[in-house]
Design a protein around this motif. Structure first.
Motif, PDB file in Angstrom:
ATOM      1  N   VAL A 157      55.045  42.376  27.919  1.00 48.27           N
ATOM      2  CA  VAL A 157      56.378  41.924  28.312  1.00 48.27           C
ATOM      3  C   VAL A 157      56.309  41.192  29.646  1.00 48.27           C
ATOM      4  CG1 VAL A 157      58.720  42.663  28.870  1.00 48.27           C
ATOM      5  CG2 VAL A 157      57.432  43.824  27.074  1.00 48.27           C
ATOM      6  N   ARG A 158      55.647  41.805  30.626  1.00 42.05           N
ATOM      7  CA  ARG A 158      55.457  41.166  31.922  1.00 42.05           C
ATOM      8  C   ARG A 158      54.209  41.718  32.581  1.00 42.05           C
ATOM      9  NH1 ARG A 158      60.309  43.982  35.352  1.00 42.05           N
ATOM     10  NH2 ARG A 158      59.917  46.052  34.528  1.00 42.05           N
ATOM     11  N   THR A 159      53.644  40.934  33.473  1.00 42.63           N
ATOM     12  CA  THR A 159      52.392  41.301  34.121  1.00 42.63           C
ATOM     13  C   THR A 159      52.474  40.981  35.604  1.00 42.63           C
ATOM     14  OG1 THR A 159      51.159  40.814  32.112  1.00 42.63           O
ATOM     15  CG2 THR A 159      49.909  40.895  34.131  1.00 42.63           C
ATOM     16  N   ALA A 160      51.930  41.883  36.413  1.00 48.41           N
ATOM     17  CA  ALA A 160      51.792  41.646  37.851  1.00 48.41           C
ATOM     18  C   ALA A 160      50.300  41.626  38.160  1.00 48.41           C
ATOM     19  CB  ALA A 160      52.485  42.746  38.638  1.00 48.41           C
ATOM     20  N   ARG A 161      49.849  40.583  38.870  1.00 46.08           N
ATOM     21  CA  ARG A 161      48.422  40.450  39.200  1.00 46.08           C
ATOM     22  C   ARG A 161      48.255  40.374  40.714  1.00 46.08           C
ATOM     23  NH1 ARG A 161      48.682  36.554  34.835  1.00 46.08           N
ATOM     24  NH2 ARG A 161      47.681  37.450  33.007  1.00 46.08           N
ATOM     25  N   PHE A 162      47.214  41.071  41.208  1.00 48.02           N
ATOM     26  CA  PHE A 162      46.927  41.107  42.632  1.00 48.02           C
ATOM     27  C   PHE A 162      45.423  41.008  42.837  1.00 48.02           C
ATOM     28  CE2 PHE A 162      50.638  43.685  41.724  1.00 48.02           C
ATOM     29  CZ  PHE A 162      51.585  43.136  42.571  1.00 48.02           C
ATOM     30  N   MET A 163      45.005  40.408  43.936  1.00 49.64           N
ATOM     31  CA  MET A 163      43.588  40.380  44.285  1.00 49.64           C
ATOM     32  C   MET A 163      43.154  41.798  44.635  1.00 49.64           C
ATOM     33  SD  MET A 163      43.435  36.957  46.633  1.00 49.64           S
ATOM     34  CE  MET A 163      41.919  37.497  47.364  1.00 49.64           C
ATOM     35  N   ALA A 164      42.089  42.266  44.033  1.00 53.57           N
ATOM     36  CA  ALA A 164      41.638  43.654  44.228  1.00 53.57           C
ATOM     37  C   ALA A 164      41.321  43.950  45.689  1.00 53.57           C
ATOM     38  CB  ALA A 164      40.424  43.942  43.352  1.00 53.57           C
ATOM     39  N   THR A 165      40.837  42.951  46.424  1.00 52.26           N
ATOM     40  CA  THR A 165      40.493  43.180  47.835  1.00 52.26           C
ATOM     41  C   THR A 165      41.726  43.419  48.697  1.00 52.26           C
ATOM     42  OG1 THR A 165      40.486  40.798  48.216  1.00 52.26           O
ATOM     43  CG2 THR A 165      38.363  41.842  47.710  1.00 52.26           C
ATOM     44  N   ARG A 166      42.893  43.008  48.224  1.00 55.10           N
ATOM     45  CA  ARG A 166      44.141  43.181  48.980  1.00 55.10           C
ATOM     46  C   ARG A 166      44.919  44.442  48.596  1.00 55.10           C
ATOM     47  NH1 ARG A 166      44.290  40.472  53.587  1.00 55.10           N
ATOM     48  NH2 ARG A 166      43.683  38.320  53.310  1.00 55.10           N
ATOM     49  N   VAL A 167      44.551  45.080  47.480  1.00 57.97           N
ATOM     50  CA  VAL A 167      45.283  46.267  47.018  1.00 57.97           C
ATOM     51  C   VAL A 167      44.854  47.480  47.842  1.00 57.97           C
ATOM     52  CG1 VAL A 167      45.682  47.822  45.073  1.00 57.97           C
ATOM     53  CG2 VAL A 167      45.584  45.361  44.700  1.00 57.97           C
ATOM     54  N   LEU A 168      45.819  48.110  48.496  1.00 55.06           N
ATOM     55  CA  LEU A 168      45.562  49.306  49.295  1.00 55.06           C
ATOM     56  C   LEU A 168      45.703  50.576  48.471  1.00 55.06           C
ATOM     57  CD1 LEU A 168      47.579  48.290  52.483  1.00 55.06           C
ATOM     58  CD2 LEU A 168      45.113  48.066  52.092  1.00 55.06           C
ATOM     59  N   ALA A 169      46.684  50.599  47.561  1.00 55.43           N
ATOM     60  CA  ALA A 169      46.921  51.790  46.739  1.00 55.43           C
ATOM     61  C   ALA A 169      47.534  51.379  45.404  1.00 55.43           C
ATOM     62  CB  ALA A 169      47.850  52.755  47.454  1.00 55.43           C
ATOM     63  N   LEU A 170      47.189  52.142  44.391  1.00 56.05           N
ATOM     64  CA  LEU A 170      47.726  51.951  43.047  1.00 56.05           C
ATOM     65  C   LEU A 170      48.134  53.344  42.571  1.00 56.05           C
ATOM     66  CD1 LEU A 170      48.026  49.734  40.827  1.00 56.05           C
ATOM     67  CD2 LEU A 170      45.870  50.574  39.933  1.00 56.05           C
ATOM     68  N   VAL A 171      49.443  53.585  42.490  1.00 53.94           N
ATOM     69  CA  VAL A 171      49.951  54.923  42.192  1.00 53.94           C
ATOM     70  C   VAL A 171      50.649  54.908  40.847  1.00 53.94           C
ATOM     71  CG1 VAL A 171      51.405  56.812  43.009  1.00 53.94           C
ATOM     72  CG2 VAL A 171      50.300  55.298  44.659  1.00 53.94           C
TER      73      VAL A 171
ATOM     74  N   ARG B  59      55.270  51.062  27.653  1.00 57.43           N
ATOM     75  CA  ARG B  59      54.382  51.786  28.557  1.00 57.43           C
ATOM     76  C   ARG B  59      53.844  50.818  29.597  1.00 57.43           C
ATOM     77  NH1 ARG B  59      51.768  50.650  23.855  1.00 57.43           N
ATOM     78  NH2 ARG B  59      49.700  49.723  24.033  1.00 57.43           N
ATOM     79  N   VAL B  60      53.252  51.367  30.642  1.00 60.86           N
ATOM     80  CA  VAL B  60      52.669  50.550  31.693  1.00 60.86           C
ATOM     81  C   VAL B  60      51.159  50.763  31.666  1.00 60.86           C
ATOM     82  CG1 VAL B  60      52.622  50.080  34.159  1.00 60.86           C
ATOM     83  CG2 VAL B  60      54.751  50.756  33.084  1.00 60.86           C
ATOM     84  N   GLU B  61      50.409  49.666  31.611  1.00 59.01           N
ATOM     85  CA  GLU B  61      48.951  49.734  31.577  1.00 59.01           C
ATOM     86  C   GLU B  61      48.382  49.043  32.808  1.00 59.01           C
ATOM     87  OE1 GLU B  61      47.599  47.971  27.956  1.00 59.01           O
ATOM     88  OE2 GLU B  61      48.223  49.681  26.746  1.00 59.01           O
ATOM     89  N   THR B  62      47.283  49.594  33.333  1.00 60.56           N
ATOM     90  CA  THR B  62      46.610  48.985  34.476  1.00 60.56           C
ATOM     91  C   THR B  62      45.186  48.610  34.077  1.00 60.56           C
ATOM     92  OG1 THR B  62      45.872  51.121  35.278  1.00 60.56           O
ATOM     93  CG2 THR B  62      47.937  50.304  36.151  1.00 60.56           C
TER      94      THR B  62
ATOM     95  N   SER C 299      50.604  45.790  33.600  1.00 63.60           N
ATOM     96  CA  SER C 299      51.420  45.169  32.559  1.00 63.60           C
ATOM     97  C   SER C 299      52.359  46.179  31.920  1.00 63.60           C
ATOM     98  CB  SER C 299      50.528  44.580  31.457  1.00 63.60           C
ATOM     99  OG  SER C 299      49.640  43.645  31.995  1.00 63.60           O
ATOM    100  N   GLU C 300      53.555  45.708  31.589  1.00 63.69           N
ATOM    101  CA  GLU C 300      54.481  46.479  30.764  1.00 63.69           C
ATOM    102  C   GLU C 300      54.241  46.029  29.333  1.00 63.69           C
ATOM    103  OE1 GLU C 300      59.245  47.326  30.105  1.00 63.69           O
ATOM    104  OE2 GLU C 300      58.610  45.960  31.681  1.00 63.69           O
ATOM    105  N   VAL C 301      53.952  46.986  28.433  1.00 65.29           N
ATOM    106  CA  VAL C 301      53.520  46.674  27.075  1.00 65.29           C
ATOM    107  C   VAL C 301      54.436  47.359  26.070  1.00 65.29           C
ATOM    108  CG1 VAL C 301      51.560  46.831  25.495  1.00 65.29           C
ATOM    109  CG2 VAL C 301      51.151  46.547  27.930  1.00 65.29           C
TER     110      VAL C 301
END
Length: 93
Positions: free
Chosen positions: A51-65, A29-32, A42-44
């Motif tokens: 399994v793997r994680t992607a990290r981004f600065m919250a101030t730079r994130v425009l959309a999370l779908v 599954r994918v968790e945010t 993260s893929e869990v």
């Protein structure tokens, strides 16, 4: 569930970049999470191992779908199964 995915659109200065995290195998599954100014996707596994994680600065994130795979209700599945079974003339045989 396999096929669940999350798209992250990030401001990269002059353009917007899109990243995607997908649950690549059955049972994953994918968790945010948003913690301390960081968006983490993260893929869990079933047991909770990352399994793997992607990290981004919250101030730079425009959309999370979040885009889950369409799931059938158990009632829909049982209705489909009963519709697929042929009727017999004699229920005793």
């Amino acid at each position: 569930m396999k096929g669940d995915r999350v798209e992250i659109v990030v401001d990269a200065g002059d353009t917007a970049r899109t990243y995607e995290v997908v649950a690549s195998r059955a049972g994953r599954r994918v968790e945010t999470a948003v913690r301390r100014g960081v968006v983490e996707v993260s893929e869990v596994t079933r047991s909770g191992g990352v399994v793997r994680t992607a990290r981004f600065m919250a101030t730079r994130v425009l959309a999370l779908v979040e885009q889950p795979v369409p799931r059938e209700d158990s009632s829909e599945r049982s209705a489909q199964r009963s519709a697929e079974r042929p009727f017999r003339d004699d229920p005793g045989s």
